[in-house]
Write an enzyme that holds these catalytic residues in place. Structure first.
Site, PDB file in Angstrom:
ATOM      1  N   GLY A   1      -4.014  17.386 -54.629  1.00  0.00           N
ATOM      2  CA  GLY A   1      -3.211  16.599 -53.699  1.00  0.00           C
ATOM      3  C   GLY A   1      -2.336  17.552 -52.920  1.00  0.00           C
ATOM      4  N   CYS A   2      -1.121  17.132 -52.604  1.00  0.00           N
ATOM      5  CA  CYS A   2      -0.165  17.989 -51.891  1.00  0.00           C
ATOM      6  C   CYS A   2       0.017  19.295 -52.653  1.00  0.00           C
ATOM      7  CB  CYS A   2       1.164  17.247 -51.747  1.00  0.00           C
ATOM      8  SG  CYS A   2       2.477  18.247 -51.034  1.00  0.00           S
ATOM      9  N   PHE A   3      -0.053  20.414 -51.954  1.00  0.00           N
ATOM     10  CA  PHE A   3      -0.018  21.701 -52.643  1.00  0.00           C
ATOM     11  C   PHE A   3       1.366  22.182 -53.050  1.00  0.00           C
ATOM     12  CE2 PHE A   3      -1.424  23.533 -48.217  1.00  0.00           C
ATOM     13  CZ  PHE A   3      -0.206  23.237 -47.632  1.00  0.00           C
TER      14      PHE A   3
END
Length: 178
Positions: free
Chosen positions: A14-16
């Site tokens: 997902g969001c890093f």
């Protein structure tokens, strides 16, 4: 003195931002960076990746000293830090750039990633949680594009920033050997 051998792993959860922080806090991880993999556009920008048209996933590159931390330990962290049963979304982040993926750098990593998926799936099934949808792909021929500087170590620069992770709430089974 023994020379250190650094290995590299790639994970998309997902969001890093939050994933990078989870990995950089592990003993034996010597460097992390965030970037994009798995798409069709060369040198994509964050704005382009966010449209979903480039096909890239937000990825954390993890460089680690295998004499201190095993790839298995990194996989355990990967599986539990996000919801690998959620297709193209993590929490409120929705789109193919937020898909769950592992890009392996060797046959050994591939074998361990597949085995760890099967172990974790059995645990999720026991708890009535759905099927893992994570991609497990060979990184050979897949370019890692470094994300813009403002994304690197984002949560170190912005400690109260958006962590952006959800999970199944189910730990990887302790003592499971991959």
């Amino acid at each position: 003195m023994t020379a250190i051998t650094i290995s590299t792993a790639y994970f998309a959860t997902g969001c890093f931002w939050g994933a990078e922080r989870r990995f950089w806090n592990l003993a034996g991880v010597v460097n992390t960076s965030v970037g994009y993999m798995g798409g069709t556009t060369q040198n994509p920008s964050y704005e382009a990746v966010c449209t979903g048209r480039t096909g890239h996933a937000e990825v954390v590159q993890v460089d680690f000293d295998a004499s201190v931390i095993s790839y298995q330990r990194l996989l355990e962290e990967f599986w539990t830090m996000h919801d690998p049963t959620s297709l193209n979304a993590q929490g409120g982040d929705i789109g193919t750039q937020y898909r769950s993926s592992i890009y392996t750098t060797s046959q050994d990593q591939m074998a361990q990633a597949l085995a760890s998926r099967d172990i974790y799936q059995r645990t999720l099934t026991e708890y009535g949680i759905g099927e893992i949808v994570s991609e497990i792909l060979d990184s050979n021929g897949v370019t890692y594009y470094l994300a813009e500087e403002y994304h690197q170590k984002y949560l170190a620069k912005n400690p109260n920033g958006y962590d952006c992770h959800s999970s199944t709430g189910t730990a990887f089974p302790q003592g499971a050997n991959i």
